[in-house]
Design a protein around this motif. Structure first.
Motif, short mmCIF file in Angstrom:
data_model
loop_
_atom_site.label_atom_id
_atom_site.label_comp_id
_atom_site.label_asym_id
_atom_site.label_seq_id
_atom_site.Cartn_x
_atom_site.Cartn_y
_atom_site.Cartn_z
N THR A 48 -6.60 21.20 32.77
CA THR A 48 -8.01 21.13 32.40
C THR A 48 -8.32 22.06 31.25
OG1 THR A 48 -8.50 20.69 34.73
CG2 THR A 48 -10.36 21.27 33.33
N GLY A 49 -7.58 23.16 31.17
CA GLY A 49 -7.78 24.13 30.10
C GLY A 49 -7.02 23.84 28.82
N TRP A 207 -9.74 22.56 41.87
CA TRP A 207 -10.53 21.34 41.68
C TRP A 207 -11.29 21.41 40.36
CZ3 TRP A 207 -14.45 19.79 46.08
CH2 TRP A 207 -14.78 18.45 45.97
N GLY A 208 -10.90 20.55 39.41
CA GLY A 208 -11.58 20.53 38.12
C GLY A 208 -13.03 20.12 38.21
N THR A 209 -13.35 19.22 39.14
CA THR A 209 -14.72 18.77 39.31
C THR A 209 -15.66 19.94 39.60
OG1 THR A 209 -13.91 16.65 40.15
CG2 THR A 209 -16.19 17.17 40.61
N ALA A 210 -15.11 21.01 40.17
CA ALA A 210 -15.92 22.18 40.50
C ALA A 210 -16.42 22.90 39.25
CB ALA A 210 -15.13 23.15 41.37
N SER A 211 -15.83 22.62 38.10
CA SER A 211 -16.35 23.19 36.86
C SER A 211 -17.65 22.50 36.44
CB SER A 211 -15.32 23.06 35.73
OG SER A 211 -14.30 24.02 35.88
N VAL A 212 -17.89 21.33 37.00
CA VAL A 212 -19.10 20.57 36.68
C VAL A 212 -20.14 20.70 37.79
CG1 VAL A 212 -20.02 18.29 36.09
CG2 VAL A 212 -17.71 18.92 35.36
N ILE A 213 -19.72 20.48 39.03
CA ILE A 213 -20.65 20.51 40.17
C ILE A 213 -20.18 21.52 41.22
CG2 ILE A 213 -21.64 18.21 39.87
CD1 ILE A 213 -19.57 17.19 41.97
N PRO A 214 -20.16 22.79 40.88
CA PRO A 214 -19.61 23.79 41.80
C PRO A 214 -20.36 23.86 43.12
CG PRO A 214 -20.81 24.85 40.02
CD PRO A 214 -20.66 23.42 39.64
N GLY A 215 -21.67 23.68 43.10
CA GLY A 215 -22.43 23.78 44.33
C GLY A 215 -22.05 22.72 45.34
N TYR A 252 -8.78 13.70 31.46
CA TYR A 252 -9.41 14.68 32.34
C TYR A 252 -10.11 15.82 31.59
CZ TYR A 252 -10.16 16.98 36.80
OH TYR A 252 -10.74 17.56 37.91
N PRO A 253 -9.43 16.51 30.65
CA PRO A 253 -10.15 17.58 29.94
C PRO A 253 -11.39 17.08 29.21
CG PRO A 253 -7.79 17.77 29.58
CD PRO A 253 -8.01 16.46 30.25
N ALA A 254 -11.30 15.89 28.61
CA ALA A 254 -12.46 15.34 27.91
C ALA A 254 -13.59 15.07 28.89
CB ALA A 254 -12.08 14.07 27.17
N GLY A 255 -13.23 14.55 30.07
CA GLY A 255 -14.25 14.26 31.07
C GLY A 255 -14.92 15.51 31.60
N ILE A 256 -14.12 16.53 31.91
CA ILE A 256 -14.70 17.77 32.42
C ILE A 256 -15.57 18.43 31.35
CG2 ILE A 256 -14.21 20.08 33.29
CD1 ILE A 256 -13.64 17.95 35.33
N ARG A 282 -19.92 8.39 28.73
CA ARG A 282 -20.77 9.58 28.91
C ARG A 282 -22.06 9.20 29.65
NH1 ARG A 282 -21.74 14.66 26.36
NH2 ARG A 282 -23.95 15.17 26.34
N ALA A 283 -22.65 8.08 29.28
CA ALA A 283 -23.85 7.61 29.96
C ALA A 283 -23.56 7.28 31.42
CB ALA A 283 -24.42 6.39 29.23
N GLU A 284 -22.42 6.67 31.67
CA GLU A 284 -22.03 6.37 33.05
C GLU A 284 -21.87 7.65 33.86
OE1 GLU A 284 -18.30 4.34 35.55
OE2 GLU A 284 -18.35 4.20 33.35
N PHE A 285 -21.24 8.65 33.26
CA PHE A 285 -21.05 9.93 33.94
C PHE A 285 -22.40 10.56 34.25
CE2 PHE A 285 -18.33 14.09 33.61
CZ PHE A 285 -18.50 14.30 34.97
N ALA A 286 -23.32 10.53 33.30
CA ALA A 286 -24.65 11.09 33.53
C ALA A 286 -25.32 10.40 34.70
CB ALA A 286 -25.50 10.96 32.26
#
Length: 298
Positions: A48-49, A207-215, A252-256, A282-286
């Motif tokens: 991811t990094g 978990w890479g997703t936690a960089s976006v939605i950690p809560g 994955y890095p682009a998505g995160i 990007r719109a789908e992700f939003a």
């Protein structure tokens, strides 16, 4: 050597400026976002990094920045794997000296690596630097696919205390968990298998997703791993799973990085050859984030 991680450890991005230099100030923003959301720590310097696009000096600096930003608030497992044993030891020694709690070491990912060579590689790192090692199991990228018995031997004979499973093989993960838990600790590292891994009994998830939605990720961990509430966990997972599924369907890095921008902690572009998410994705992700109750910044 023992090291037991618990909770969600976010696989983090490397923030970049528009000129693709390292955005040093951006690291603190990522750490604040992740730890304030309830995650237990961060894992810089992994896939991811974008570690394969960084120079050795940049990798060291990024690890330093994350260690400094998280110090006293969360664990840092610094990515230090490289193609040669010598460079891996150099990066590992630097991370240890900087204050990392552990390192994550991917096996050399070019050329044939037999079992004896792999044991020698991790043995040399263990002899050179006294720090717990998380083995980064990602056979699709490295071509190295260990058996459950080999994971156990690695844990018995080196400083490898745990492994991040990004292999996607739930049966093998279960075999290691059930049959070799005294030798090596299983940590889930495959986004769409997170519910399974935590329900099985894994004490931590990288978990890479936690960089976006950690809560939300921290809530899922608490619900499943701490409270043991499967019914509530399924409800949360129904919300989170579409986001994980989306991320695994794209770079994955682009998505995160797109996700961090959408939630207001943008980390800049990824380095080529990785390209940003196309506008429609990007719109789908939003839309997926909004459906999960996450505030989106447009």
């Amino acid at each position: 050597m023992s090291q037991q991680f618990t909770g969600v450890l976010a696989a983090v991005v490397t923030p970049m400026n528009d000129d693709l230099s390292i955005d040093e100030k951006g690291v603190a923003a990522q750490v604040d976002h992740i730890l304030s959301g309830g995650c237990a720590g961060v894992v810089p310097g992994g896939s991811t990094g974008e570690f394969t696009t960084l120079t050795t000096a940049e990798r060291k600096r990024v690890n330093e920045l994350y260690i400094e930003a998280a110090r006293g608030r969360g664990a840092v497992v610094a990515g230090t794997g490289a193609l040669s044993t010598a460079e891996t030891i150099d990066l590992t020694r630097h991370a240890a000296d900087a204050g990392a709690d552990a390192v994550m070491v991917v096996p050399p990912f070019y050329g044939d690596m037999d079992w004896a060579g792999l044991l020698a590689h991790y043995g040399a790192i263990s002899d050179a630097v006294d720090i717990p090692i998380m083995y980064y199991n990602i056979p699709a990228a490295t071509g190295v696919d260990l058996t459950p018995e080999q994971f156990a031997e690695l844990g018995r004979t080196t400083n490898v205390t745990c492994y991040k499973d990004t292999g996607g093989d739930a049966t093998k993960l279960t075999q290691v968990f059930e049959n070799h838990a005294d030798d090596i600790t299983v940590i889930n590292g495959w986004d769409t298998l997170t519910f399974y891994g935590l329900s099985l009994g894994a004490k931590a998830s990288v978990w890479g997703t936690a960089s976006v939605i950690p809560g939300l990720c921290a809530q899922l961990y608490d619900t499943l791993a701490v409270q043991g509430d499967l019914a509530r966990g399924r409800e949360l997972w129904t919300t989170i799973f579409p986001i994980c599924e989306f991320l695994e369907a794209h770079n994955y890095p682009a998505g995160i990085k797109a996700g961090t921008e959408l939630v207001g902690v943008g980390a800049g572009p990824a380095r080529p050859p990785v390209r940003p998410l196309a506008p429609q994705y990007r719109a789908e992700f939003a839309g997926l984030l909004r459906a999960a109750g996450v505030d989106v910044v447009e």
